[in-house]
Design a protein around this motif. Structure first.
Motif: not given
Ligand SMILES: *Cc1c(COP(=O)(O)O)cnc(C)c1O
Length: 746
Positions: A656, A646-647, A650-651, A643-644, A676, A707, A674
């Motif tokens: 942002r 993929n996050e 994404y970032k 998850n970390e 979840i 994620f 994304r």
């Protein structure tokens, strides 16, 4: 389910008794000819580099000049009230305005580049040329489609656009009713609002018959029997077929008009408007208390959250929702639905069953045809029916690829659904052969090879679902999503326009429309929108946009369908690239770094599932070399690590904006979105296959959720750009590869 269950009334209704082979051959021939004559999708948009900028500018200028003429020609003898001298004094203010405009324009540079082939993220892309100029033209006149009086032109455009969309969905445009609203959220609310009104209407009719001693008025029950309505238990009336319920008030009026004349209409309308079962008048709570029942609404786990909002507003409460598990494609598991629907308790009634055509997170298409068969069974076996709503906010426009082929309404021979799907498959030809370069390694020597890819949309479950769409009582579809139109544009379509009679809201200053049913002899054309809808004031400009776009880019296989078809194939292509990533790993490494570093931490991309429409979900997984020398999942990476990872990807593939800290997109190469998967939404049982495939323990899933990276592939330019030597979809995968590599190998 047995194959022969797929035959039946549905296929009888939809399909024909003719030489299908010959027909399909002819269709394909005609199609090729039409394609040559009709301008291709690249004409319909501004272009990634604003290639059509000049023609857009002159068209917008033309519209504005024409509007100025319109003003000047209205009573030319009226005085000019702002003279040139005065205008000079306005200059300082105009300068201030210009400054502020520049400031907005400046800030808008930090907007996401929705139009760009590099934007492969949310459900948004280019807007059509007719959509934008239609909106602009409409906006200048500022019509308010709440009433014809404030929108004489755009109200009829809205009704016509509604017919075009209803036809695309498979409805008969003359007997259906569709209008534009603010979006899918409102469309879903309105569908359930109308369904609620329709559902209780037969109870009002029963009351009327009891108080007026009408003992011979019969109602048709779901199992086909005809029974005097006064003899039907009130609870059973909640399970009538929706069309029977919708027509019941009209039917009793027609029944009595024979003896009593047209005066009975007024009498019935007056009775209807203040009856204890009129939910608009009496309120839901009092009706439910009287009957001792609770509503339940069935919808898949993958439903959009607007359904919750709707049942909340309608007074059902979110607890009424029965979440039906999904199967591995994230389509509703209809066997599970069947069990639940047959098991509804005595003090419950089905307020609606909702199928989703294109789930917001996965793009999955529920098997609408199977839900329809299930309803048939419920009608014959349990003498109960239900309102079937389809939330096609995302996937509704996909149906345009099935339209305009002349395959729809011919003959009536029963045919096997699979054969029918096969005919459609051949006629619409959503398939393509393509290839992707792969390096073959022989020691240190690399030689270029090609891997052939066969792309094809979709399996017959999806075809069948689309063909069965018109069996639904109501359908939500969003022109501001796959209609490529400006916001705010949602559409709600009802199979039976008579539903409007049950909901007329009277406001003397906006409408002459009389409430309730009119003479049964008059098959009314609907000419107004305002009296039948939830919203009040609403833009006429968006009606002009929808109408102009659908008029000039018809909603069929040869018009809008071509755009959809391309994006369906592009989605398949992107999915195949992710599938192949294991084989492409070295090729990409070589391309990026000129060599292959045996020491780097490996990874690959895994699809969530094969996409049904144009959106694909996937995740990056750390890999390692196994004992047999093959790549395998690196199980030292737990779900939290995955998850970390993929996050983090994404970032790096979005921007942002925090207040006061804006970033422009200029240096951002690609965009992704994304989602979840959480245990609160998807029961572990629904995604057990996925958990197994990814080697994720259930308790990890329950604690962490999964994620996912998500790409909506609807940009019109990918295909054309590839012909010009730029394969954005492949580059996007390379970009994600580089991002993942950087994160895993700091
Ligand atoms: C987008 C979407 C909605 C909500 O539509 P809005 O236009 O955002 O209000 C509802 N259902 C589905 C399946 C959607 O994809």
């Amino acid at each position: 389910m047995e194959e022969n269950e797929l035959t039946g009334e549905l296929s009888e209704k939809l399909f024909k008794d003719i030489d299908l082979e010959g027909l399909v051959a002819e269709v394909i021939k005609k199609r090729k000819k039409d394609l040559q004559e009709f301008p291709p999708p690249e004409a319909w948009f501004l272009g990634p580099k604003a290639e059509h900028g000049d023609v857009w500018l002159t068209t917008i200028e033309h519209i504005f000049r024409d509007y100025v003429h319109w003003r000047r020609n209205y009573f030319p003898e009226d005085p000019i009230v702002v003279d040139r001298e005065q205008m000079k004094t306005h200059e300082p203010w105009v300068e201030t305005l210009k400054f502020e405009i520049d400031s907005i324009l400046n800030q808008l540079k930090a907007h996401f580049p929705f139009h760009s082939p590099r934007y492969i993220a949310h459900m948004i892309s280019e807007q059509t040329f007719p959509g934008v100029v239609g909106y602009f033209a409409g906006m200048l006149y500022n019509p308010n489609n709440v009433t014809e009086e404030s929108a004489p032109i755009t109200t009829s455009l809205e009704i016509e656009a509604g017919k075009m969309i209803a036809e695309m969905l498979g409805y008969n445009p003359n007997t259906a009713w569709a209008h534009i609203c603010s979006g899918g959220t409102l469309a879903n609310l309105e569908a359930l609002w109308i369904a609620r009104m329709v559902q209780f209407a037969p109870l009002i009719v029963k009351d009327y018959c009891e108080t007026h001693a009408v003992r011979d008025f019969e109602i048709s029950m779901p199992d086909g029997s005809n029974i005097p309505i006064v003899d039907v238990p009130s609870k059973a009336l909640l399970g009538l077929r929706p069309n029977e319920a919708a027509g019941s008030v009209r039917a009793i009026a027609a029944h009595l008009a024979e003896a009593q004349g047209d005066a009975v209409y007024e009498d019935i309308n007056a009775y209807f408007s203040t009856n204890r079962f009129n939910v608009s008048y009496a309120g839901l709570h009092s009706i439910l208390a009287k009957l001792g029942v609770r509503p339940v609404v069935f919808v898949s786990e993958a439903a959009h959250y607007s359904i919750k909002k709707a049942v909340n507003i309608l007074g059902y409460g979110e607890a009424c929702i029965r979440s039906v598990p999904v199967e591995p494609h994230f389509r509703m598991n209809v066997d599970a639905l069947r069990e639940e629907v047959f098991r509804v308790a005595d003090d419950e009634y089905i307020a609606a069953v909702i199928a989703v055509a294109g789930t917001t997170e996965e793009g999955a298409v529920d098997p609408i045809h199977r839900i329809r068969f299930l309803r048939d069974d419920l009608e014959t076996e349990r003498n109960r029916s239900f309102w079937l709503h389809v939330d096609a906010a995302w996937g509704g426009y996909v149906r345009s690829v099935f339209c305009g082929l002349g395959l729809e309404h011919e003959g009536d021979r029963r045919k096997r659904l699979n054969e029918i799907c096969e005919e459609y498959r051949r006629a619409i030809e959503v398939r393509e052969e393509t290839e992707v370069p792969v390096l073959e390694f022989d020691g240190d020597h690399a030689s270029e090879g090609k891997k052939k890819l066969h792309l094809e949309w979709a399996d017959f479950e999806v075809y069948s679902a689309y063909l069965a769409m018109p069996d639904a009582d109501s359908i939500t579809v969003d022109p501001h999503k796959l209609g490529y139109l400006p916001y705010p544009a949602g559409v709600i379509a009802f199979q039976n326009k008579l539903v409007t009679e049950l909901v007329v809201q009277k406001a003397q200053y906006i409408t002459d429309e009389i409430g309730g049913i009119k003479s049964a002899a008059r098959e009314e054309e609907i000419t107004a929108v305002g009296p039948y809808i939830i919203e009040g004031s609403k833009p006429g400009a968006v009606a002009a946009a929808c109408w102009l776009s659908h008029k000039t880019i018809p909603l069929n296989y040869n018009g809008h369908g071509r755009l959809i078809k391309t994006s369906l194939l592009n989605t398949k292509k992107l999915a195949r690239y992710f599938d192949l990533h294991g084989r492409l790993f070295d090729t990409i490494e070589h391309e990026l770094y000129g060599e292959i570093d045996p020491g780097i931490r490996r990874f690959t991309f895994e699809l969530l599932c094969e996409p049904d429409t144009n959106l694909v979900c996937y995740l990056c997984l750390p890999m390692k070399v196994g004992r047999d020398g093959k790549m395998e999942r690196d199980t030292s990476a737990k779900l939290a690590d995955i998850n970390e990872l993929n996050e983090a990807i994404y970032k790096r593939a979005t921007i942002r904006n925090r207040p006061g800290k804006r970033k422009t997109p200029y240096s951002q190469e690609y965009f992704v979105s994304r989602t979840i998967l959480t245990a609160g939404q998807y029961h572990p049982g629904s995604i057990s296959g996925l958990l197994e495939r990814l080697d994720i323990p259930i308790y990890d899933y329950e604690r962490e959720g999964i994620f996912l990276l998500r790409s909506v592939v609807m940009n019109p330019w990918h295909f054309l750009a590839e012909k010009r030597g730029k394969n954005y979809l492949y580059d996007f995968v390379v970009h994600l590869h580089r991002t993942a590599r950087d994160i895993l190998n700091p």
